[in-house]
Design a protein around this motif. Structure first.
Motif, PDB file in Angstrom:
ATOM      1  N   GLY A 109     -10.141 -13.830  -6.652  1.00 45.37           N
ATOM      2  CA  GLY A 109      -9.978 -13.515  -5.228  1.00 45.37           C
ATOM      3  C   GLY A 109      -9.129 -12.277  -5.007  1.00 45.37           C
ATOM      4  O   GLY A 109      -8.910 -11.481  -5.936  1.00 45.37           O
ATOM      5  N   LEU A 110      -8.663 -12.132  -3.769  1.00 42.43           N
ATOM      6  CA  LEU A 110      -7.862 -10.958  -3.427  1.00 42.43           C
ATOM      7  C   LEU A 110      -6.577 -10.941  -4.273  1.00 42.43           C
ATOM      8  O   LEU A 110      -5.939 -11.978  -4.454  1.00 42.43           O
ATOM      9  N   VAL A 111      -6.264  -9.752  -4.797  1.00 43.11           N
ATOM     10  CA  VAL A 111      -5.029  -9.609  -5.567  1.00 43.11           C
ATOM     11  C   VAL A 111      -3.873  -9.520  -4.559  1.00 43.11           C
ATOM     12  O   VAL A 111      -3.780  -8.545  -3.800  1.00 43.11           O
ATOM     13  N   VAL A 112      -3.043 -10.556  -4.504  1.00 42.61           N
ATOM     14  CA  VAL A 112      -1.954 -10.601  -3.516  1.00 42.61           C
ATOM     15  C   VAL A 112      -0.631 -10.950  -4.200  1.00 42.61           C
ATOM     16  O   VAL A 112      -0.615 -11.426  -5.345  1.00 42.61           O
ATOM     17  N   SER A 113       0.451 -10.726  -3.466  1.00 46.37           N
ATOM     18  CA  SER A 113       1.771 -10.836  -4.096  1.00 46.37           C
ATOM     19  C   SER A 113       2.072 -12.237  -4.640  1.00 46.37           C
ATOM     20  O   SER A 113       2.759 -12.375  -5.644  1.00 46.37           O
ATOM     21  N   SER A 114       1.536 -13.264  -3.990  1.00 45.57           N
ATOM     22  CA  SER A 114       1.838 -14.623  -4.480  1.00 45.57           C
ATOM     23  C   SER A 114       1.222 -14.882  -5.861  1.00 45.57           C
ATOM     24  O   SER A 114       1.587 -15.825  -6.547  1.00 45.57           O
ATOM     25  N   ARG A 115       0.300 -14.021  -6.285  1.00 43.63           N
ATOM     26  CA  ARG A 115      -0.310 -14.187  -7.611  1.00 43.63           C
ATOM     27  C   ARG A 115       0.396 -13.353  -8.686  1.00 43.63           C
ATOM     28  O   ARG A 115      -0.001 -13.381  -9.852  1.00 43.63           O
ATOM     29  N   LYS A 116       1.375 -12.600  -8.275  1.00 42.49           N
ATOM     30  CA  LYS A 116       1.941 -11.552  -9.135  1.00 42.49           C
ATOM     31  C   LYS A 116       2.313 -12.027 -10.547  1.00 42.49           C
ATOM     32  O   LYS A 116       1.964 -11.388 -11.540  1.00 42.49           O
ATOM     33  N   SER A 127       0.576  -3.530  -9.575  1.00 41.14           N
ATOM     34  CA  SER A 127       0.952  -2.623  -8.472  1.00 41.14           C
ATOM     35  C   SER A 127       0.038  -2.783  -7.260  1.00 41.14           C
ATOM     36  O   SER A 127       0.275  -2.164  -6.226  1.00 41.14           O
ATOM     37  N   TRP A 128      -1.006  -3.601  -7.406  1.00 46.35           N
ATOM     38  CA  TRP A 128      -1.947  -3.758  -6.287  1.00 46.35           C
ATOM     39  C   TRP A 128      -1.777  -5.101  -5.579  1.00 46.35           C
ATOM     40  O   TRP A 128      -2.552  -5.443  -4.687  1.00 46.35           O
ATOM     41  N   ALA A 129      -0.770  -5.858  -5.974  1.00 50.53           N
ATOM     42  CA  ALA A 129      -0.558  -7.176  -5.375  1.00 50.53           C
ATOM     43  C   ALA A 129       0.253  -7.015  -4.088  1.00 50.53           C
ATOM     44  O   ALA A 129       1.483  -7.077  -4.094  1.00 50.53           O
ATOM     45  N   HIS A 130      -0.436  -6.776  -2.982  1.00 53.87           N
ATOM     46  CA  HIS A 130       0.243  -6.565  -1.697  1.00 53.87           C
ATOM     47  C   HIS A 130       0.462  -7.896  -0.975  1.00 53.87           C
ATOM     48  O   HIS A 130      -0.127  -8.912  -1.333  1.00 53.87           O
ATOM     49  N   GLU A 131       1.292  -7.817   0.066  1.00 54.98           N
ATOM     50  CA  GLU A 131       1.558  -9.011   0.879  1.00 54.98           C
ATOM     51  C   GLU A 131       0.317  -9.413   1.662  1.00 54.98           C
ATOM     52  O   GLU A 131      -0.214  -8.625   2.450  1.00 54.98           O
ATOM     53  N   HIS A 132      -0.179 -10.593   1.428  1.00 56.04           N
ATOM     54  CA  HIS A 132      -1.319 -11.103   2.194  1.00 56.04           C
ATOM     55  C   HIS A 132      -1.500 -12.556   1.796  1.00 56.04           C
ATOM     56  O   HIS A 132      -1.155 -12.951   0.682  1.00 56.04           O
ATOM     57  N   GLU A 133      -2.052 -13.344   2.690  1.00 63.65           N
ATOM     58  CA  GLU A 133      -2.335 -14.724   2.289  1.00 63.65           C
ATOM     59  C   GLU A 133      -3.493 -14.723   1.291  1.00 63.65           C
ATOM     60  O   GLU A 133      -4.290 -13.777   1.269  1.00 63.65           O
ATOM     61  N   PRO A 134      -3.577 -15.730   0.436  1.00 65.47           N
ATOM     62  CA  PRO A 134      -4.638 -15.753  -0.569  1.00 65.47           C
ATOM     63  C   PRO A 134      -6.027 -15.782   0.078  1.00 65.47           C
ATOM     64  O   PRO A 134      -6.211 -16.425   1.120  1.00 65.47           O
ATOM     65  N   VAL A 135      -6.964 -15.047  -0.506  1.00 61.74           N
ATOM     66  CA  VAL A 135      -8.364 -15.064  -0.045  1.00 61.74           C
ATOM     67  C   VAL A 135      -9.220 -15.190  -1.293  1.00 61.74           C
ATOM     68  O   VAL A 135      -9.053 -14.434  -2.245  1.00 61.74           O
ATOM     69  N   LYS A 136     -10.142 -16.133  -1.294  1.00 60.35           N
ATOM     70  CA  LYS A 136     -10.899 -16.393  -2.524  1.00 60.35           C
ATOM     71  C   LYS A 136     -12.158 -15.548  -2.650  1.00 60.35           C
ATOM     72  O   LYS A 136     -12.455 -14.982  -3.695  1.00 60.35           O
ATOM     73  N   GLU A 137     -12.918 -15.482  -1.561  1.00 66.58           N
ATOM     74  CA  GLU A 137     -14.247 -14.861  -1.659  1.00 66.58           C
ATOM     75  C   GLU A 137     -14.223 -13.404  -1.213  1.00 66.58           C
ATOM     76  O   GLU A 137     -13.478 -13.037  -0.305  1.00 66.58           O
ATOM     77  N   VAL A 164     -13.464  -8.947   2.748  1.00 65.50           N
ATOM     78  CA  VAL A 164     -14.016  -7.837   3.546  1.00 65.50           C
ATOM     79  C   VAL A 164     -13.666  -8.055   5.016  1.00 65.50           C
ATOM     80  O   VAL A 164     -13.195  -7.143   5.713  1.00 65.50           O
ATOM     81  N   LYS A 165     -13.849  -9.288   5.482  1.00 68.10           N
ATOM     82  CA  LYS A 165     -13.574  -9.575   6.895  1.00 68.10           C
ATOM     83  C   LYS A 165     -12.086  -9.451   7.211  1.00 68.10           C
ATOM     84  O   LYS A 165     -11.700  -9.027   8.300  1.00 68.10           O
ATOM     85  N   ALA A 166     -11.247  -9.820   6.260  1.00 66.55           N
ATOM     86  CA  ALA A 166      -9.802  -9.779   6.508  1.00 66.55           C
ATOM     87  C   ALA A 166      -9.249  -8.356   6.427  1.00 66.55           C
ATOM     88  O   ALA A 166      -8.445  -7.942   7.255  1.00 66.55           O
ATOM     89  N   ILE A 167      -9.677  -7.603   5.422  1.00 67.52           N
ATOM     90  CA  ILE A 167      -9.100  -6.267   5.187  1.00 67.52           C
ATOM     91  C   ILE A 167      -9.776  -5.193   6.048  1.00 67.52           C
ATOM     92  O   ILE A 167      -9.187  -4.181   6.378  1.00 67.52           O
ATOM     93  N   LYS A 168     -11.042  -5.436   6.385  1.00 65.29           N
ATOM     94  CA  LYS A 168     -11.844  -4.463   7.130  1.00 65.29           C
ATOM     95  C   LYS A 168     -11.805  -3.058   6.484  1.00 65.29           C
ATOM     96  O   LYS A 168     -11.378  -2.077   7.117  1.00 65.29           O
ATOM     97  N   PRO A 169     -12.266  -2.972   5.223  1.00 64.73           N
ATOM     98  CA  PRO A 169     -12.222  -1.665   4.556  1.00 64.73           C
ATOM     99  C   PRO A 169     -13.248  -0.703   5.141  1.00 64.73           C
ATOM    100  O   PRO A 169     -14.276  -1.138   5.680  1.00 64.73           O
ATOM    101  N   GLU A 220       4.111   4.214  -4.052  1.00 64.49           N
ATOM    102  CA  GLU A 220       4.199   2.794  -3.647  1.00 64.49           C
ATOM    103  C   GLU A 220       3.647   2.606  -2.239  1.00 64.49           C
ATOM    104  O   GLU A 220       3.109   1.556  -1.906  1.00 64.49           O
ATOM    105  N   GLU A 221       3.800   3.639  -1.403  1.00 65.62           N
ATOM    106  CA  GLU A 221       3.278   3.563  -0.029  1.00 65.62           C
ATOM    107  C   GLU A 221       1.766   3.766  -0.006  1.00 65.62           C
ATOM    108  O   GLU A 221       1.036   3.032   0.646  1.00 65.62           O
ATOM    109  N   THR A 222       1.295   4.811  -0.745  1.00 59.37           N
ATOM    110  CA  THR A 222      -0.134   5.150  -0.648  1.00 59.37           C
ATOM    111  C   THR A 222      -0.998   4.059  -1.272  1.00 59.37           C
ATOM    112  O   THR A 222      -2.155   3.899  -0.907  1.00 59.37           O
ATOM    113  N   ARG A 223      -0.413   3.288  -2.204  1.00 62.19           N
ATOM    114  CA  ARG A 223      -1.182   2.192  -2.812  1.00 62.19           C
ATOM    115  C   ARG A 223      -1.502   1.088  -1.804  1.00 62.19           C
ATOM    116  O   ARG A 223      -2.424   0.303  -2.015  1.00 62.19           O
TER     117      ARG A 223
END
Ligand SMILES: O=C([O-])CC(=O)C(=O)O
Ligand SMILES: [Mg+2]
Length: 589
Positions: A374-381, A390-400, A405-410, A361-364
């Motif tokens: 858009g970004l898979v986030v907890s509010s969409r769960k 399992s990939w719906a993490h806490e984050h505000e919704p992002v569509k594009e 990329v700019k928000a997560i900075k992978p 759960e941590e490493t995910r």
């Protein structure tokens, strides 16, 4: 003692010669266990005349039949006087193939060769793997599937449609070979990134299995391609008068599940516990369900989920040598949250968890997915399909994607959406703005669906990207430097992985075997490969690579108590090599 062939003819029992290399891959004819110089003569009994021999692709040698063989097997007059050898035939065929400008014509010529002279087909494929892989496999196999109805000549593999419901066991018995070790099966609903091609998806199991033999050394006679036809939702095919499949909408729900269940039971009943079933190019919803349902009762492997995950993890492990740090130090962003995306994400999380002892759960949490919404986030769960949850993490919704990329900075960007041209200039520039060496994988197939081209990746990143793609790209020159893109395709993994399962008599696939395969592949990347920026070894050495992957997979299987071939061979690499099919002609006297 004599054994009975299924056609009722008698052949001498080959005794322990029917077991290759002391163990691996059985051949009832004893043919593959014979060395090049040993004499094998099953067809003098089972094949009626020389004419039939020439039309039997498994034994035909064309002009390479010697004078003596022509006398002994009633071939006099059926061939022109010239006697050739396999090398000369290979030279001629490669010359002929290169005359075709249209890649699909090369594909058709290769399929004709496979139907005419199987050993020569494999000799060509093995000796010219880098040139011919894109023809018999991705990307051209995709075009072949799209046009399968019109280029269709002789049927290949088994077609099991709704019409065969209740009779699947009988259908399996119609296949001429009895000792099958691996089945690749599709229902054609998601062929590469090309969508629903229905029954025409047969090109995929056929292509994958030719790689099982060429790249992994599994005997062709032990491979069975199967297409399950439950209809298609592709309107174009439904209204095409040449369409070869059932002209009806796809069966779903219980009707689908029942046909698949009958198939899975019939396969095990007919071929036993150790038959490997590789699921290929099923649509997401069925792929995850079938794998989950049958992984505890059958030896099943989903190439798009598990094979792709293993090959990508191998590339990432190798890439650490170029970008530094451990996997746990990186942040991953996926475009595409289907089989490949979530499969890769899960295997990365598992590997990090094993290495750091942190819970899954941590490493995910260092892995983010973007899907069509858009970004898979907890509010969409609530509205997410279960495999994304399992990939719906806490984050505000992002569509594009660009904003994600700019928000997560992978540090790592991976495309698995099946949609082409989605890694735009802005996306790649953004990756290059906060990464010294951005790692970008454009995995969707075929080439038309690739998220970006190799040239775009190198140009837009100012030559700093470490890049690999699912379909092959030619080397790119950028500001005087030549960059060689790698091919992150599951073809690196499944042939060796399957060989490892088969040769050890493994009865179930375990995730730790996928990790073992990844590590084995990563270990094959050489210093010279790294110097060119490559995170995968070239395909030219693939049989050797497959033997190493097979050995590590088998070793893991023995360790887990899942291997049934006992005692465990001491040197598993040597054992794997001894199990591998060779396409060199046999002497027929
Ligand atoms: O076939 C390939 O090239 C890789 C693969 O499994 C897919 O794209 O579905
Ligand atoms: Mg696939």
């Amino acid at each position: 003692m004599e054994s009975v062939l299924t056609n009722g003819d008698l052949v001498p029992d080959m005794g322990d010669k029917s077991v290759v290399g002391g163990g691996g891959v059985e051949d009832v004819y004893g043919e593959d266990s014979a060395t090049k110089d040993q004499l094998v003569t099953p067809w003098t009994i089972s094949v009626a005349s020389g004419y039939t021999l020439l039309r039997d692709p498994r034994h035909n040698k064309g002009l390479a039949f010697t004078e003596k063989e022509r006398d002994a097997h009633y071939l006099r007059g059926l061939l022109p006087p010239s006697v050739s050898n396999q090398e000369l035939q290979e030279k001629k065929l490669m010359h002929n193939l290169r005359q075709y400008d249209v890649p699909l014509h090369r594909y058709m010529a290769m399929m004709d060769l496979q139907e005419r002279n199987e050993r020569l087909f494999y000799k060509l494929l093995i000796d010219n793997v880098e040139e011919l892989l894109p023809i018999v496999y991705t990307p051209i196999v995709g075009e072949a599937c799209q046009k399968y109805g019109s280029i269709f000549r002789r049927p290949q593999g088994l077609f099991i449609s709704l019409k065969e419901k209740g009779k699947i066991l009988e259908v399996l018995k119609n296949w001429p070979e009895k000792s099958i070790q691996v089945i690749v099966v599709t229902d054609g609903e998601r062929i590469l990134g090309l969508g629903d091609l229905g029954c025409q998806g047969m090109g995929i199991p056929v292509g994958k299995l030719s790689l099982y033999t060429a790249l992994g050394g599994v005997r062709p006679s032990a491979c069975l391609p199967i297409t399950i036809d439950v209809g298609t939702n592709n309107e174009k095919l439904l209204s095409d008068e040449f369409y070869i499949g059932l002209k009806q909408k796809r069966a779903t729900g219980q009707e689908y599940a029942e046909l698949l269940h009958e198939f899975m039971c019939a396969v095990k009943q007919n071929y036993g516990e150790k038959i490997l079933i590789q699921f290929e190019d099923f649509a997401n919803h069925n792929a995850f369900e079938l794998l989950a349902k049958y992984r505890t009762t059958h030896l099943v492997f989903n190439d798009d989920i598990q094979g792709t995950a293993s090959v990508v993890l191998a590339g990432l492990i190798a890439a650490l040598k170029l970008v530094g740090g451990t996997l746990a130090d990186h942040t991953f962003l996926f475009l595409g949250a289907g089989e490949a995306g979530t499969g890769i994400a899960e295997l990365i999380a598992l590997e990090i968890s094993k290495k750091t002892n942190a819970p899954l759960e941590e490493t995910r949490k260092k892995i983010w997915l973007v899907d069509s919404k858009g970004l898979v986030v907890s509010s969409r769960k609530e509205s997410l399909q279960h495999f994304k949850r399992s990939w719906a993490h806490e984050h505000e919704p992002v569509k594009e994607l660009l904003d994600a990329v700019k928000a997560i900075k992978p540090t790592v960007l991976i495309g698995t959406s099946g949609v082409g041209k989605t890694f735009t200039k802005d996306v790649i520039k953004a990756m290059a703005s906060f990464n010294e060496k951005p790692l970008i994988l454009a995995l969707s197939n075929p080439t038309s669906q690739s998220e970006c081209t190799a040239e775009e990746a190198y140009t837009w990143s100012g030559g700093r990207v470490i890049f690999a793609s699912g379909s092959p790209f030619d080397p790119v020159e950028h500001e005087g430097k030549v960059f060689v893109p790698g091919q992150a395709n599951n073809a690196y993994i499944f042939p060796g992985f399957g060989l490892g399962l088969i040769m050890s008599g493994t009865i179930r696939v375990h995730d730790d075997m996928l990790l073992a395969a990844s590590e084995a592949l990563a270990a094959q990347v050489t210093k010279e490969n790294y110097e060119k920026g490559l995170i995968y070894p070239p395909f030219s050495n693939i049989r050797n690579i497959s033997a190493h992957i097979a050995a590590k997979v088998a070793a893991k299987s023995y360790e887990l108590g899942l291997a049934s071939r006992l005692p465990r061979p001491k040197d598993l690499v040597k054992f794997a090599e001894s199990c591998m099919y060779s396409p060199v002609y046999r002497n027929y006297l």
